[in-house]
Design an enzyme around this catalytic site. Sequence first.
Site, PDB file in Angstrom:
ATOM      1  N   CYS A  50      54.061   7.858  76.822  1.00 11.34           N
ATOM      2  CA  CYS A  50      52.619   7.810  76.532  1.00 11.34           C
ATOM      3  C   CYS A  50      51.777   7.128  77.613  1.00 11.34           C
ATOM      4  O   CYS A  50      50.894   7.741  78.203  1.00 11.34           O
ATOM      5  CB  CYS A  50      52.367   7.100  75.200  1.00 11.34           C
ATOM      6  SG  CYS A  50      53.272   7.821  73.826  1.00 11.34           S
ATOM      7  N   HIS A 104      46.496   4.621  76.366  1.00  6.81           N
ATOM      8  CA  HIS A 104      47.474   3.936  75.526  1.00  6.81           C
ATOM      9  C   HIS A 104      46.941   2.514  75.324  1.00  6.81           C
ATOM     10  O   HIS A 104      46.628   1.829  76.290  1.00  6.81           O
ATOM     11  CB  HIS A 104      48.842   3.902  76.211  1.00  6.81           C
ATOM     12  CG  HIS A 104      49.924   3.439  75.298  1.00  6.81           C
ATOM     13  ND1 HIS A 104      50.592   4.291  74.453  1.00  6.81           N
ATOM     14  CD2 HIS A 104      50.426   2.208  75.074  1.00  6.81           C
ATOM     15  CE1 HIS A 104      51.478   3.591  73.746  1.00  6.81           C
ATOM     16  NE2 HIS A 104      51.398   2.338  74.110  1.00  6.81           N
TER      17      HIS A 104
END
Length: 522
Positions: A50, A104
């Site tokens: 991510c 993120h």
Amino acid sequence: DGMNILFIVVDDLRPVLGCYGDKLVKSPNIDQLASQSVVFSNAYAQQALCAPSRVSFLTGRRPDTTRLYDFYSYWRVHAGNYSTMPQYFKENGYVTLSVGKVFHPGVSSNYTDDYPYSWSIPPFHPSTEKYENHKTCRGKDGRLYANLVCPVDVTEMPGGTLPDIQSTEEAIRLLNIMKTNKQKFFLAVGYHKPHVPLRYPQEFLKLYPLENITLAPDPWVPDKLPSVAYNPWTDIRQRDDVEALNVSFPYGPLPDDFQRQIRQSYYAAVSYLDVQVGLLLNALDNVGLSNNTMVVFTADHGWSLGEHGEWAKYSNFDVATRVPLMFYVPGMTTSSVTHGMRIFPFLDPFDHIVGLVPQGQSKKVVELVSLFPTLAELAGLQVPPACPETSFHVALCTEGTSIVRYFNASGAKVEEEEEGCDDTDKCFNEEPVAFSQYPRPADIPQWNSDKPRLKDIRIMGYSMRTVDYRYTLWVQFNPNNFSANFEDIHAGELYMMETDPNQDHNIYNNTSDGWFFKKILG
């Protein structure tokens, strides 16, 4: 001129969508978007994790330039003060808004999602996000668990809702505000599902009877897969329902019936996501902005569903790096749209809608690092310049290239161009390539192989993906000076797509392919 941008990014979504030819999944709203869009069938993330992937495509730089391979550093401090895509739009007169998981959260975006650099107002996070990994899944015994497979009754959830439902509501609220505010906007909406745990409203299971769910076509670990290439899906093993199965580490296969349940829940989570996307696009219609807002839909990376005996992401396999990518540009990907015309009426996946055919499909190999220059070009802004070889001191440049030139290239036209190539070497070198990479702490799978911290990285797997092959070298890596040593090769992989589309037969050691390496290294 002056088009708004709605940028939808999904967490862990591989292209299991009707518009990508998946026969099982029900994704009518995303398919409807695809039917008005140019759809890229060969789009790849730069790292199947991510934080590194998001920082890469939001800055337009590769992981070796952001120096982020884990979750624990902020590029502006750690690598260079790079401009981001939303920052560039903000500096060019757009109101930039972030809803849900775009950057993120945490250290890798300075605990602020890079606000105030990237966003005009503080980013929105759903209040129920904090319960994602709590014990909210009801087991057969009636007790609550922190399971991987987690269909739920939404009314029983903390706050009586789920994060993606809250994100959709907030994004719709912002669209209504932007309708009256005459400024151009860049609205990024990040959805969590189908990220683990696979927690979604239980009614979506009805769309996928277990007897219709098959196993992956290749649910075994391939014979010639180098051990360094394998990801042991550690985070999944820690979920209560998986832990109870007591599967051996690292290769122990999950029982077939549980594999089917994971696949069923992944599909159900995708249909739940599709409903959220449908409500959001329908709201774009409702506020009368579909005719002057371009929509980009993609994911940060894919997710293995049992292929090669693997689950989750954390690898260089296509199932982990390949993502859906589509662009709806009014008047470009569709004929001009009259004001007030409905482009995206909400479609209920429970009504068995037949999949719609994408407007334009491009088989060109493209990378997410190209999103920044592509959106700049589509919006009529100056495209950021290509980065010099080392660009740590350059605030605004991109390591991707705009892919707008592929928007009209049909498959047939592309083949003609290739046939018309006289100089074979030249043709070979001009073929589009996607580069991905993945770090490992050791040659054999260990507990931190999936997500090694920077200080523990000893090997980097660099992948080249073209239309015809995927070629990967696992080389020695020094985390202290971020250097890869291509003289010290630990392992290699080579898969030819025409004969081995699932990447099960590694022919790296076949001497007959010596020509191939001469070509690449030439």
